[in-house]
Design a protein around this motif. Structure first.
Motif, PDB file in Angstrom:
ATOM      1  N   PRO A  68       0.110  11.269  13.905  1.00 53.23           N
ATOM      2  CA  PRO A  68      -0.403  10.609  12.701  1.00 53.23           C
ATOM      3  C   PRO A  68       0.187   9.225  12.524  1.00 53.23           C
ATOM      4  CG  PRO A  68       1.228  12.255  12.115  1.00 53.23           C
ATOM      5  CD  PRO A  68       0.985  12.412  13.584  1.00 53.23           C
ATOM      6  N   ILE A  69      -0.622   8.336  11.926  1.00 51.33           N
ATOM      7  CA  ILE A  69      -0.166   6.977  11.665  1.00 51.33           C
ATOM      8  C   ILE A  69       0.549   6.965  10.319  1.00 51.33           C
ATOM      9  CG2 ILE A  69      -0.877   4.576  11.367  1.00 51.33           C
ATOM     10  CD1 ILE A  69      -3.329   5.173  13.031  1.00 51.33           C
ATOM     11  N   THR A  70       1.805   6.596  10.326  1.00 51.84           N
ATOM     12  CA  THR A  70       2.604   6.614   9.085  1.00 51.84           C
ATOM     13  C   THR A  70       2.513   5.310   8.323  1.00 51.84           C
ATOM     14  OG1 THR A  70       4.543   5.908  10.362  1.00 51.84           O
ATOM     15  CG2 THR A  70       4.218   8.288  10.044  1.00 51.84           C
ATOM     16  N   ASP A  71       2.212   4.213   9.005  1.00 46.30           N
ATOM     17  CA  ASP A  71       2.099   2.916   8.333  1.00 46.30           C
ATOM     18  C   ASP A  71       0.741   2.820   7.646  1.00 46.30           C
ATOM     19  OD1 ASP A  71       2.088   0.330   7.463  1.00 46.30           O
ATOM     20  OD2 ASP A  71       2.759  -0.548   9.353  1.00 46.30           O
ATOM     21  N   LEU A 101       0.849  -1.191   0.000  1.00 43.75           N
ATOM     22  CA  LEU A 101       0.000   0.000   0.000  1.00 43.75           C
ATOM     23  C   LEU A 101       0.881   1.236   0.000  1.00 43.75           C
ATOM     24  CD1 LEU A 101      -2.817  -0.839   2.586  1.00 43.75           C
ATOM     25  CD2 LEU A 101      -3.033  -0.690   0.115  1.00 43.75           C
ATOM     26  N   LYS A 102       0.550   2.183  -0.840  1.00 45.44           N
ATOM     27  CA  LYS A 102       1.321   3.410  -0.920  1.00 45.44           C
ATOM     28  C   LYS A 102       0.811   4.397   0.125  1.00 45.44           C
ATOM     29  CE  LYS A 102       2.457   2.989  -5.823  1.00 45.44           C
ATOM     30  NZ  LYS A 102       2.392   3.644  -7.170  1.00 45.44           N
ATOM     31  N   GLN A 103       1.725   4.956   0.871  1.00 47.83           N
ATOM     32  CA  GLN A 103       1.372   5.927   1.897  1.00 47.83           C
ATOM     33  C   GLN A 103       1.178   7.300   1.281  1.00 47.83           C
ATOM     34  OE1 GLN A 103       0.797   5.604   5.216  1.00 47.83           O
ATOM     35  NE2 GLN A 103       0.274   7.766   5.198  1.00 47.83           N
ATOM     36  N   LYS A 104       0.026   7.894   1.541  1.00 50.00           N
ATOM     37  CA  LYS A 104      -0.227   9.238   1.026  1.00 50.00           C
ATOM     38  C   LYS A 104       0.578  10.263   1.823  1.00 50.00           C
ATOM     39  CE  LYS A 104      -4.912   8.405  -0.658  1.00 50.00           C
ATOM     40  NZ  LYS A 104      -6.332   8.854  -0.584  1.00 50.00           N
ATOM     41  N   ARG A 105       0.866  11.353   1.169  1.00 49.21           N
ATOM     42  CA  ARG A 105       1.608  12.412   1.828  1.00 49.21           C
ATOM     43  C   ARG A 105       0.768  13.014   2.951  1.00 49.21           C
ATOM     44  NH1 ARG A 105       1.880  17.902   1.412  1.00 49.21           N
ATOM     45  NH2 ARG A 105       0.300  17.863  -0.250  1.00 49.21           N
ATOM     46  N   LEU A 106       1.377  13.113   4.110  1.00 48.34           N
ATOM     47  CA  LEU A 106       0.664  13.652   5.264  1.00 48.34           C
ATOM     48  C   LEU A 106       0.488  15.146   5.106  1.00 48.34           C
ATOM     49  CD1 LEU A 106       2.412  11.703   8.174  1.00 48.34           C
ATOM     50  CD2 LEU A 106       0.210  11.227   7.113  1.00 48.34           C
ATOM     51  N   ARG A 107      -0.701  15.611   5.310  1.00 47.32           N
ATOM     52  CA  ARG A 107      -0.991  17.036   5.207  1.00 47.32           C
ATOM     53  C   ARG A 107      -0.924  17.673   6.585  1.00 47.32           C
ATOM     54  NH1 ARG A 107      -6.188  17.403   1.075  1.00 47.32           N
ATOM     55  NH2 ARG A 107      -5.174  16.418  -0.742  1.00 47.32           N
ATOM     56  N   THR A 108      -0.324  18.808   6.617  1.00 48.35           N
ATOM     57  CA  THR A 108      -0.235  19.554   7.880  1.00 48.35           C
ATOM     58  C   THR A 108      -1.231  20.701   7.860  1.00 48.35           C
ATOM     59  OG1 THR A 108       1.521  20.939   6.969  1.00 48.35           O
ATOM     60  CG2 THR A 108       2.188  18.963   8.183  1.00 48.35           C
ATOM     61  N   THR A 109      -1.916  20.866   8.942  1.00 46.76           N
ATOM     62  CA  THR A 109      -2.904  21.938   9.069  1.00 46.76           C
ATOM     63  C   THR A 109      -2.523  22.833  10.238  1.00 46.76           C
ATOM     64  OG1 THR A 109      -4.292  20.535  10.448  1.00 46.76           O
ATOM     65  CG2 THR A 109      -4.744  20.533   8.088  1.00 46.76           C
ATOM     66  N   LYS A 110      -2.811  24.093  10.080  1.00 46.32           N
ATOM     67  CA  LYS A 110      -2.524  25.044  11.152  1.00 46.32           C
ATOM     68  C   LYS A 110      -3.506  24.853  12.292  1.00 46.32           C
ATOM     69  CE  LYS A 110      -0.514  28.626   8.213  1.00 46.32           C
ATOM     70  NZ  LYS A 110      -0.588  30.044   7.789  1.00 46.32           N
ATOM     71  N   ARG A 111      -3.021  24.887  13.475  1.00 44.24           N
ATOM     72  CA  ARG A 111      -3.855  24.707  14.654  1.00 44.24           C
ATOM     73  C   ARG A 111      -3.728  25.925  15.566  1.00 44.24           C
ATOM     74  NH1 ARG A 111      -5.805  19.754  16.199  1.00 44.24           N
ATOM     75  NH2 ARG A 111      -5.346  18.028  14.777  1.00 44.24           N
TER      76      ARG A 111
END
Length: 259
Positions: A65-68, A45-55
């Motif tokens: 976030p789960i990287t696997d 399974l290809k891991q999608k790029r994690l998006r960062t949001t301003k908090r």
């Protein structure tokens, strides 16, 4: 299907799903890898790029976030679907168990003590009582259960089996209250799907050309369509209160109007 049988099947299904939750995802991975090998496809399974949001400032720390990709699929999809199925089964089993428990005294009375027998028999009689109308006589029901042959009911016997036993041995007049209670138990519906099936008629009644149909008229047509057996007894052409409208019945039992 009868209530006692349905409750037993639902409990087994719930137990099976709980066990499947622990091993199902690993088994699915093994099965998926075998399919990928047959198709000469990479089993990954290809891991999608994690998006960062301003908090904004918060006292609570954000979850890591789960990287696997496999772990994320297991936690966010597989476990969620299986947990919803288990919770749905538990809710349905709980409601049906409450009803089945009322009638359980009919096949468990030989294993109960005198006090337990009286309590459960009273609960059953109260359940089958509405105002001044009652289906069972409490005192007579206790006497019938206490005088019932000791070898009956047998282990793992259902309410239908006991009802058939009374019929075959000609004992329904000797045990009239048990006969009535068993008949009610085996005829209590497990599910009622007629209301769900009736929704399929709406698309036949309220079509695009009938989009301006009023609610009263829609209700009337739906009732006629749902009660097909009764509507078949009505003649093909019936007068309408409105002289400009004629009621007709189609071959499938659906009623309509000529305006």
């Amino acid at each position: 299907m009868h209530l006692d049988v349905a409750v037993d099947i639902l409990k087994k299904a719930e137990t099976s799903l709980v066990s499947y939750r622990d091993t199902g995802f690993a088994d699915a991975q093994t099965f998926a890898k075998e399919i990928c090998e047959e198709m000469n496809v990479e089993a990954a399974l290809k891991q999608k790029r994690l998006r960062t949001t301003k908090r904004q400032f918060s006292y609570e720390a954000p979850d890591e976030p789960i990287t696997d990709a496999l772990k994320k699929m297991e936690f966010s999809f597989f476990n969620v679907v299986v947990d919803m199925a288990i919770e749905s089964l538990r809710e349905k089993t709980g409601m049906m168990s409450d009803v089945a428990k009322k009638f359980s005294v009919l096949i468990n009375f030989s294993d109960l003590t005198s006090s337990e027998l009286e309590k459960q028999a009273k609960d059953l009689c109260n359940t089958l009582t509405s105002g001044d109308h009652f289906d069972l006589n409490y005192d007579e029901l206790i006497v019938e259960m206490q005088s019932f042959p000791k070898q009956w009911p047998k282990q793992n016997m259902t309410t239908l089996d006991l009802l058939v036993f009374l019929e075959e041995k000609g004992l329904k007049e000797i045990y009239p209250n048990m006969w009535v209670a068993l008949r009610i138990a085996v005829t209590t519906p497990v599910t009622v799907a007629s209301a769900e099936r009736s929704f399929s008629k709406l698309k036949l009644i309220k079509t695009y050309l009938r989009s301006t149909m009023t609610q009263e008229r829609l209700n009337g047509l739906a009732i006629i369509s749902i009660n097909r057996e009764i509507s078949k007894q009505i003649s093909d052409i019936e007068p309408s209160p409105d002289p400009d409208i004629t009621v007709y019945r189609e071959d499938d039992g659906l009623f309509g109007f000529y305006e």
